[in-house]
Design a protein around this motif. Sequence first.
Motif, PDB file in Angstrom:
ATOM      1  N   THR A 194      -2.271  15.033 -16.230  1.00 54.53           N
ATOM      2  CA  THR A 194      -2.886  13.784 -16.673  1.00 54.53           C
ATOM      3  C   THR A 194      -2.350  13.357 -18.028  1.00 54.53           C
ATOM      4  N   LYS A 195      -2.198  14.314 -18.950  1.00 55.65           N
ATOM      5  CA  LYS A 195      -1.659  14.002 -20.272  1.00 55.65           C
ATOM      6  C   LYS A 195      -0.234  13.476 -20.173  1.00 55.65           C
ATOM      7  N   LYS A 196       0.573  14.116 -19.299  1.00 56.26           N
ATOM      8  CA  LYS A 196       1.947  13.669 -19.133  1.00 56.26           C
ATOM      9  C   LYS A 196       2.005  12.239 -18.606  1.00 56.26           C
ATOM     10  N   SER A 197       1.161  11.944 -17.617  1.00 50.67           N
ATOM     11  CA  SER A 197       1.143  10.590 -17.059  1.00 50.67           C
ATOM     12  C   SER A 197       0.669   9.586 -18.091  1.00 50.67           C
ATOM     13  N   ASN A 198      -0.303   9.983 -18.927  1.00 48.73           N
ATOM     14  CA  ASN A 198      -0.780   9.089 -19.975  1.00 48.73           C
ATOM     15  C   ASN A 198       0.311   8.795 -20.995  1.00 48.73           C
ATOM     16  N   ILE A 199       1.138   9.797 -21.307  1.00 45.77           N
ATOM     17  CA  ILE A 199       2.238   9.596 -22.249  1.00 45.77           C
ATOM     18  C   ILE A 199       3.213   8.558 -21.706  1.00 45.77           C
ATOM     19  N   TRP A 200       3.561   8.663 -20.430  1.00 47.16           N
ATOM     20  CA  TRP A 200       4.476   7.706 -19.828  1.00 47.16           C
ATOM     21  C   TRP A 200       3.880   6.303 -19.842  1.00 47.16           C
ATOM     22  N   VAL A 201       2.601   6.200 -19.541  1.00 48.03           N
ATOM     23  CA  VAL A 201       1.945   4.895 -19.533  1.00 48.03           C
ATOM     24  C   VAL A 201       1.901   4.306 -20.939  1.00 48.03           C
ATOM     25  N   ASP A 202       1.571   5.119 -21.936  1.00 51.28           N
ATOM     26  CA  ASP A 202       1.480   4.645 -23.313  1.00 51.28           C
ATOM     27  C   ASP A 202       2.813   4.080 -23.810  1.00 51.28           C
ATOM     28  N   PRO A 240       0.686   3.613 -29.235  1.00 51.98           N
ATOM     29  CA  PRO A 240       0.788   5.028 -28.835  1.00 51.98           C
ATOM     30  C   PRO A 240       0.726   5.992 -30.015  1.00 51.98           C
ATOM     31  N   VAL A 241       1.342   5.614 -31.139  1.00 48.29           N
ATOM     32  CA  VAL A 241       1.295   6.475 -32.326  1.00 48.29           C
ATOM     33  C   VAL A 241      -0.128   6.555 -32.869  1.00 48.29           C
ATOM     34  N   LEU A 242      -0.820   5.420 -32.919  1.00 50.52           N
ATOM     35  CA  LEU A 242      -2.218   5.419 -33.378  1.00 50.52           C
ATOM     36  C   LEU A 242      -3.090   6.271 -32.468  1.00 50.52           C
ATOM     37  N   ASN A 243      -2.849   6.180 -31.167  1.00 52.14           N
ATOM     38  CA  ASN A 243      -3.634   6.970 -30.213  1.00 52.14           C
ATOM     39  C   ASN A 243      -3.531   8.468 -30.499  1.00 52.14           C
ATOM     40  N   ARG A 244      -2.346   8.914 -30.870  1.00 53.10           N
ATOM     41  CA  ARG A 244      -2.141  10.332 -31.093  1.00 53.10           C
ATOM     42  C   ARG A 244      -2.566  10.776 -32.488  1.00 53.10           C
ATOM     43  N   ILE A 245      -2.368   9.924 -33.476  1.00 53.59           N
ATOM     44  CA  ILE A 245      -2.764  10.289 -34.840  1.00 53.59           C
ATOM     45  C   ILE A 245      -4.277  10.263 -35.003  1.00 53.59           C
ATOM     46  N   CYS A 246      -4.903   9.212 -34.485  1.00 55.57           N
ATOM     47  CA  CYS A 246      -6.349   9.026 -34.667  1.00 55.57           C
ATOM     48  C   CYS A 246      -7.177   9.619 -33.532  1.00 55.57           C
ATOM     49  N   LYS A 247      -6.520  10.195 -32.519  1.00 54.81           N
ATOM     50  CA  LYS A 247      -7.228  10.796 -31.382  1.00 54.81           C
ATOM     51  C   LYS A 247      -8.143   9.785 -30.684  1.00 54.81           C
ATOM     52  N   ILE A 248      -7.597   8.599 -30.461  1.00 55.13           N
ATOM     53  CA  ILE A 248      -8.351   7.547 -29.788  1.00 55.13           C
ATOM     54  C   ILE A 248      -7.559   7.096 -28.560  1.00 55.13           C
ATOM     55  N   GLU A 249      -8.105   6.156 -27.822  1.00 53.14           N
ATOM     56  CA  GLU A 249      -7.419   5.621 -26.652  1.00 53.14           C
ATOM     57  C   GLU A 249      -7.570   4.108 -26.636  1.00 53.14           C
ATOM     58  N   ILE A 250      -6.634   3.440 -27.301  1.00 50.02           N
ATOM     59  CA  ILE A 250      -6.623   1.981 -27.298  1.00 50.02           C
ATOM     60  C   ILE A 250      -6.185   1.519 -25.913  1.00 50.02           C
ATOM     61  N   PRO A 251      -6.873   0.569 -25.311  1.00 55.51           N
ATOM     62  CA  PRO A 251      -6.569   0.154 -23.938  1.00 55.51           C
ATOM     63  C   PRO A 251      -5.103  -0.213 -23.742  1.00 55.51           C
ATOM     64  N   PHE A 252      -4.554   0.239 -22.627  1.00 55.16           N
ATOM     65  CA  PHE A 252      -3.153  -0.048 -22.309  1.00 55.16           C
ATOM     66  C   PHE A 252      -2.914  -1.553 -22.199  1.00 55.16           C
ATOM     67  N   ALA A 253      -3.920  -2.294 -21.713  1.00 55.35           N
ATOM     68  CA  ALA A 253      -3.762  -3.745 -21.554  1.00 55.35           C
ATOM     69  C   ALA A 253      -3.403  -4.413 -22.873  1.00 55.35           C
ATOM     70  N   LEU A 254      -3.954  -3.910 -23.982  1.00 58.90           N
ATOM     71  CA  LEU A 254      -3.657  -4.491 -25.287  1.00 58.90           C
ATOM     72  C   LEU A 254      -2.202  -4.233 -25.669  1.00 58.90           C
ATOM     73  N   ASN A 255      -1.729  -3.018 -25.446  1.00 58.74           N
ATOM     74  CA  ASN A 255      -0.341  -2.701 -25.764  1.00 58.74           C
ATOM     75  C   ASN A 255       0.621  -3.507 -24.892  1.00 58.74           C
ATOM     76  N   ALA A 256       0.270  -3.677 -23.625  1.00 57.56           N
ATOM     77  CA  ALA A 256       1.104  -4.482 -22.723  1.00 57.56           C
ATOM     78  C   ALA A 256       1.148  -5.933 -23.183  1.00 57.56           C
ATOM     79  N   ALA A 257      -0.005  -6.466 -23.613  1.00 55.92           N
ATOM     80  CA  ALA A 257      -0.051  -7.845 -24.099  1.00 55.92           C
ATOM     81  C   ALA A 257       0.782  -8.012 -25.363  1.00 55.92           C
ATOM     82  N   ILE A 258       0.723  -7.030 -26.252  1.00 57.37           N
ATOM     83  CA  ILE A 258       1.538  -7.063 -27.468  1.00 57.37           C
ATOM     84  C   ILE A 258       3.021  -7.034 -27.117  1.00 57.37           C
TER      85      ILE A 258
END
Length: 243
Positions: A9-17, A61-79
């Motif tokens: 699951t972590k590996k798949s999340n990395i690819w998605v991020d 993706p960097v914020l997700n790993r540094i801050c241990k959060i999960e910002i929605p993928f939709a926001l990153n895709a929109a950016i």
Amino acid sequence: MEPMERTETKKSNIWVDFLPAIVLTVAGIATLFVYLFVQKQHAIVQFLALAVAPLIALVIPVLNRICKIEIPFALNAAIGVFAFAAIDLGTVLNFYALIPQYDKILHTLFGLLGAFCVFVLLLYGNGENLRPWCFFLLILLCVLGVAALWEIYEFVEGAITHTDPQRWMPDLSTAGDLTVREFFASYHPLRDTMWDIIVAAFGVFAFYLLIFIDKLCGYRVCKRIYAQIKTPRKNTAQSKKNT
């Protein structure tokens, strides 16, 4: 969940991020070939812009790993989509000159994207506890504030570099035989600045409309975004209790 499943699951999340950054890189290479083929004169600024575009999609993706959060993928895709439209198409391929009002289209999209960003940020700050009118008023004010800061940046850049980052100056060869009064009645930097901020507000209202449509559909999208934001916190708090 078994350890093996968690690892997958972590590996798949990395690819998605990192997917938006990868797509922007591929798009940037394609844009580069088009730019080299179409444009006779090449500027180093355009090459730097293409290099910066994928880095924008790496912020979340960097914020997700540094801050241990999960910002929605939709926001990153929109950016990522906005970065492609603004940098690859707008700056490098000069869609600003090819498509009338392209600058205003981007400022409208910025209002929509900015509203989404503030929406997510408020949810991280437990903004769902605010009254609805206060919640959405904060979104509007924040986006208009950032839009105003961008206009200040464009003004300062133009004053220092003696260029036209606001893109309000017309081609004088096609402006015709105008008096000074007639010229500024048709072309004025303040008019461009005000309309940039106004269309950003239109983008915020478009975001409100999407929220209203989602409300009619039972908040399907909002519930998913809310779950993505809040679930990692609950898991972290639960693991701390267990330890």
